[in-house]
Design a protein around this motif. Structure first.
Motif, PDB file in Angstrom:
ATOM      1  N   SER A  40      50.965  35.207 -18.702  1.00  0.00           N
ATOM      2  CA  SER A  40      52.016  34.671 -19.565  1.00  0.00           C
ATOM      3  C   SER A  40      52.702  35.771 -20.356  1.00  0.00           C
ATOM      4  N   GLY A  41      51.875  36.702 -20.916  1.00  0.00           N
ATOM      5  CA  GLY A  41      52.437  37.776 -21.727  1.00  0.00           C
ATOM      6  C   GLY A  41      53.339  38.689 -20.931  1.00  0.00           C
ATOM      7  N   VAL A  42      52.909  39.087 -19.735  1.00  0.00           N
ATOM      8  CA  VAL A  42      53.713  39.980 -18.902  1.00  0.00           C
ATOM      9  C   VAL A  42      54.973  39.266 -18.416  1.00  0.00           C
ATOM     10  N   ALA A  43      54.822  38.022 -17.980  1.00  0.00           N
ATOM     11  CA  ALA A  43      55.969  37.275 -17.450  1.00  0.00           C
ATOM     12  C   ALA A  43      57.027  37.012 -18.513  1.00  0.00           C
ATOM     13  N   GLN A  90      38.843  43.843 -13.361  1.00  0.00           N
ATOM     14  CA  GLN A  90      39.452  43.272 -12.160  1.00  0.00           C
ATOM     15  C   GLN A  90      40.312  42.062 -12.508  1.00  0.00           C
ATOM     16  N   ILE A  91      39.855  41.256 -13.465  1.00  0.00           N
ATOM     17  CA  ILE A  91      40.641  40.099 -13.918  1.00  0.00           C
ATOM     18  C   ILE A  91      41.933  40.566 -14.562  1.00  0.00           C
ATOM     19  N   ILE A  92      41.839  41.617 -15.386  1.00  0.00           N
ATOM     20  CA  ILE A  92      43.036  42.160 -16.039  1.00  0.00           C
ATOM     21  C   ILE A  92      43.992  42.730 -15.000  1.00  0.00           C
ATOM     22  N   PHE A  93      43.454  43.425 -13.995  1.00  0.00           N
ATOM     23  CA  PHE A  93      44.308  43.981 -12.938  1.00  0.00           C
ATOM     24  C   PHE A  93      45.066  42.871 -12.220  1.00  0.00           C
ATOM     25  N   PHE A  94      44.338  41.809 -11.848  1.00  0.00           N
ATOM     26  CA  PHE A  94      44.990  40.707 -11.147  1.00  0.00           C
ATOM     27  C   PHE A  94      46.048  40.048 -12.027  1.00  0.00           C
ATOM     28  N   GLY A  95      45.711  39.836 -13.315  1.00  0.00           N
ATOM     29  CA  GLY A  95      46.665  39.218 -14.237  1.00  0.00           C
ATOM     30  C   GLY A  95      47.926  40.050 -14.387  1.00  0.00           C
ATOM     31  N   LEU A  96      47.759  41.376 -14.521  1.00  0.00           N
ATOM     32  CA  LEU A  96      48.921  42.268 -14.631  1.00  0.00           C
ATOM     33  C   LEU A  96      49.745  42.254 -13.349  1.00  0.00           C
ATOM     34  N   PHE A  97      49.066  42.315 -12.207  1.00  0.00           N
ATOM     35  CA  PHE A  97      49.749  42.334 -10.910  1.00  0.00           C
ATOM     36  C   PHE A  97      50.536  41.029 -10.709  1.00  0.00           C
ATOM     37  N   PHE A  98      49.887  39.911 -11.023  1.00  0.00           N
ATOM     38  CA  PHE A  98      50.527  38.601 -10.874  1.00  0.00           C
ATOM     39  C   PHE A  98      51.728  38.496 -11.808  1.00  0.00           C
ATOM     40  N   GLY A  99      51.545  38.904 -13.078  1.00  0.00           N
ATOM     41  CA  GLY A  99      52.624  38.817 -14.053  1.00  0.00           C
ATOM     42  C   GLY A  99      53.799  39.703 -13.708  1.00  0.00           C
ATOM     43  N   VAL A 100      53.516  40.926 -13.248  1.00  0.00           N
ATOM     44  CA  VAL A 100      54.596  41.850 -12.863  1.00  0.00           C
ATOM     45  C   VAL A 100      55.393  41.279 -11.696  1.00  0.00           C
ATOM     46  N   CYS A 101      54.688  40.682 -10.733  1.00  0.00           N
ATOM     47  CA  CYS A 101      55.392  40.091  -9.582  1.00  0.00           C
ATOM     48  C   CYS A 101      56.301  38.940 -10.024  1.00  0.00           C
ATOM     49  N   LEU A 102      55.884  38.200 -11.041  1.00  0.00           N
ATOM     50  CA  LEU A 102      56.747  37.128 -11.566  1.00  0.00           C
ATOM     51  C   LEU A 102      58.059  37.688 -12.119  1.00  0.00           C
ATOM     52  N   LEU A 103      58.008  38.926 -12.644  1.00  0.00           N
ATOM     53  CA  LEU A 103      59.222  39.539 -13.200  1.00  0.00           C
ATOM     54  C   LEU A 103      60.238  39.884 -12.118  1.00  0.00           C
ATOM     55  N   PHE A 104      59.764  40.062 -10.895  1.00  0.00           N
ATOM     56  CA  PHE A 104      60.643  40.538  -9.834  1.00  0.00           C
ATOM     57  C   PHE A 104      61.113  39.445  -8.881  1.00  0.00           C
ATOM     58  N   ILE A 105      60.789  38.197  -9.150  1.00  0.00           N
ATOM     59  CA  ILE A 105      61.304  37.101  -8.321  1.00  0.00           C
ATOM     60  C   ILE A 105      62.342  36.321  -9.130  1.00  0.00           C
ATOM     61  N   PRO A 106      63.215  35.564  -8.466  1.00  0.00           N
ATOM     62  CA  PRO A 106      64.265  34.832  -9.183  1.00  0.00           C
ATOM     63  C   PRO A 106      63.701  33.917 -10.273  1.00  0.00           C
ATOM     64  N   ASN A 107      64.465  33.764 -11.338  1.00  0.00           N
ATOM     65  CA  ASN A 107      64.013  32.997 -12.496  1.00  0.00           C
ATOM     66  C   ASN A 107      63.694  31.543 -12.144  1.00  0.00           C
ATOM     67  N   GLU A 108      64.467  30.957 -11.247  1.00  0.00           N
ATOM     68  CA  GLU A 108      64.228  29.555 -10.896  1.00  0.00           C
ATOM     69  C   GLU A 108      62.889  29.367 -10.182  1.00  0.00           C
ATOM     70  N   LYS A 109      62.398  30.444  -9.554  1.00  0.00           N
ATOM     71  CA  LYS A 109      61.095  30.389  -8.905  1.00  0.00           C
ATOM     72  C   LYS A 109      59.956  30.679  -9.898  1.00  0.00           C
ATOM     73  N   SER A 110      60.167  31.627 -10.807  1.00  0.00           N
ATOM     74  CA  SER A 110      59.105  32.055 -11.718  1.00  0.00           C
ATOM     75  C   SER A 110      58.955  31.153 -12.937  1.00  0.00           C
ATOM     76  N   HIS A 111      60.053  30.497 -13.347  1.00  0.00           N
ATOM     77  CA  HIS A 111      60.018  29.703 -14.594  1.00  0.00           C
ATOM     78  C   HIS A 111      58.960  28.595 -14.574  1.00  0.00           C
ATOM     79  N   PRO A 112      58.831  27.788 -13.511  1.00  0.00           N
ATOM     80  CA  PRO A 112      57.782  26.753 -13.515  1.00  0.00           C
ATOM     81  C   PRO A 112      56.375  27.323 -13.666  1.00  0.00           C
ATOM     82  N   VAL A 113      56.126  28.480 -13.042  1.00  0.00           N
ATOM     83  CA  VAL A 113      54.805  29.102 -13.150  1.00  0.00           C
ATOM     84  C   VAL A 113      54.557  29.569 -14.583  1.00  0.00           C
TER      85      VAL A 113
END
Length: 481
Positions: free
Chosen positions: A62-65, A202-225
């Motif tokens: 949530s914080g990264v996204a 490992q949990i922090i790595f996954f959370g950061l990786f997941f959050g960063v990827c949310l930043l790079f996809i269109p807003n209409e796709k990332s907003h519900p997540v």
């Protein structure tokens, strides 16, 4: 009782728990305390850990996204890691200064230190280590009989199960390749990482990786997540509210169990244990108190002028008292986040990113204790460590703290690695076992206070700090004041 603030209720629970444990030891009720009261303390820690692990995941995502701009993520991450590294170096440096000034190991009876020195020389000869200062008591005829006796004792100590288990863990860590920490950070199976307390990185790595990827996809796709993650985080925070309402009782059970297990039915054992290690304990305690009440407030005042000295401690008191009782910065994390957000006014974008990372990599209290413990153990064995060897302690303790499990007494495993880095016997950790659990409580308070300090500084630098003095921090947890 309803009008009493939450942190005062927790403090009362702490005191009553210790008093009950002492009384039960004197009256022969320790077995009853351990079997029927202590389990509620275990339940309390389990409840907080149940909340903490998924909360770390969803809060980081949530914080990264919610940062929005990928460039600001890199800037904030650099600031966060840099700040945590500086506070860690402060802590280790302070610990070394105090232990070299007070010299707690040299205040022990000289005959006991001579026995310890002979024990060290026997171990060094068996392991092929060179005696550091060139003095060899084993060559003196007057110490021959004593040396023979110490040899037998040393073999017995090395067979101690709890020490051997920690030595095995440390050996695996020591023999790893230089990039092994980087390899360990990337999970092979993320769901396995969620089920293992030691894999928080490992949990922090996954959370950061997941959050960063949310930043790079269109807003209409990332907003519900993003909305879903925010909602899940609110559910976990409400779980914290409910658990905290019963915290005073749980803390009473936790402390009663810890002290009863140390004392058994003979309270004199506790008195003797603490008497022998009193100077070591006081040195560590002094360093930790200086970090909490002097170093962190000075750092905070340097970067954030709007938060008053007493206001900071009033805001953080629920998290600090809980950290003391649980000895786990991971278990305290949900309450730390609540205090920093609601009482200090730090934006959730900052807390959800900075605090989970801090709970894993920022172990200021642990590093300070390791520095004091290594030099104390050397002094106890009549060994004078050089400046170069003490600088090695600084480097090793700092690196060992990164990724150290945020659970009670995890620093003992890392201490073995620090001892070996300067050629000392890792089995010596058995000497400080008796007081480690109590000091661990204070170390955790330092870790949590450091996390809050860095989080507030980062928020102020990013323009995301909205501090307003509140009537009472207990209102944060839904407790009537």
């Amino acid at each position: 009782m309803k009008k009493l603030a939450l942190h005062w209720k927790i403090i009362i629970g702490l005191i009553l728990g210790i008093v009950w444990a002492i009384l039960s030891s004197q009256l022969g009720w320790s077995e009853f305390t351990i079997n029927w009261i202590a389990p509620f303390g275990t339940i309390f820690i389990n409840l907080l850990k149940l909340i903490a692990v998924p909360l770390v995941l969803v809060s980081i995502i949530s914080g990264v996204a919610n940062i929005g701009d990928p460039s600001s993520l890199g800037r904030m991450g650099g600031k966060t890691l840099g700040a945590y590294l500086l506070t860690t170096l402060f802590a280790v440096g302070l610990g070394l200064v105090l232990v070299n000034v007070i010299k707690p190991g040299k205040l022990v009876d000289e005959q006991s230190r001579i026995d310890n020195r002979i024990s060290y020389e026997v171990w060094a000869a068996a392991e092929g280590y060179q005696i550091k200062d060139g003095i060899n008591y084993l060559q003196e005829p007057e110490f021959f009989e004593r040396a023979q006796r110490i040899t037998d004792l040393s073999k017995g100590e090395l067979k101690d199960a709890s020490v051997s288990e920690k030595m095995k863990t440390a050996e695996q860590t020591r023999e790893a390749t230089p990039l092994q920490p980087l390899v360990d950070m990337v999970p092979e199976n993320f769901f396995y990482s969620l089920s293992d307390n030691g894999l928080m990185l490992q949990i922090i790595f996954f959370g950061l990786f997941f959050g960063v990827c949310l930043l790079f996809i269109p807003n209409e796709k990332s907003h519900p997540v993003t909305v879903f993650m925010d909602s899940v985080m609110e559910v976990f925070l409400k779980m914290v509210d409910l658990v905290m309402q019963a915290a005073p009782f749980f803390v009473f059970a936790l402390l009663a169990g810890v002290v009863s297990k140390m004392a058994g039915d003979d309270i004199g054992k506790v008195y003797e244990i603490f008497k022998g290690l009193s100077w070591y304990s006081l040195t560590v305690f002094l360093g930790l108190m200086l970090m909490i009440f002097i170093i962190y407030p000075l750092i905070l005042k340097l970067f954030v002028r709007k938060i008053p000295y007493l206001g900071f401690f009033k805001a953080m008191s629920p998290a600090q008292t809980l950290a003391f009782s649980t000895s786990s910065s991971a278990a305290t994390l949900p309450v730390t986040m609540e205090c920093v957000e609601e009482n200090l006014g730090v934006d959730k974008k900052i807390t959800s990113f900075v605090l989970p990372i801090g709970a894993t990599v920022n172990m200021d209290g642990t590093c300070l204790y390791q520095a004091v413990a290594v030099v104390f153990l050397a002094q106890l064995h009549m060994i004078d460590l050089t400046l170069g060897q003490q600088l090695t302690i600084v480097l090793t303790a700092t690196l060992a703290s990164i990724g150290s499990a945020a659970v009670p007494s995890a620093g003992l495993v890392m201490l073995i690695i620090v001892l070996e880095s300067v050629g000392l016997n890792p089995a010596w950790i058995a000497i400080i076992f008796p007081v480690d659990r109590i000091l661990d409580m204070f170390r955790t308070v330092v870790n949590v206070t450091g996390d809050a300090t860095v989080s507030t500084i980062i928020a102020n630098g990013e323009g995301m700090l909205r501090y307003n003095e509140k009537e009472d921090p207990s209102e944060t947890f839904g407790v009537e004041s």
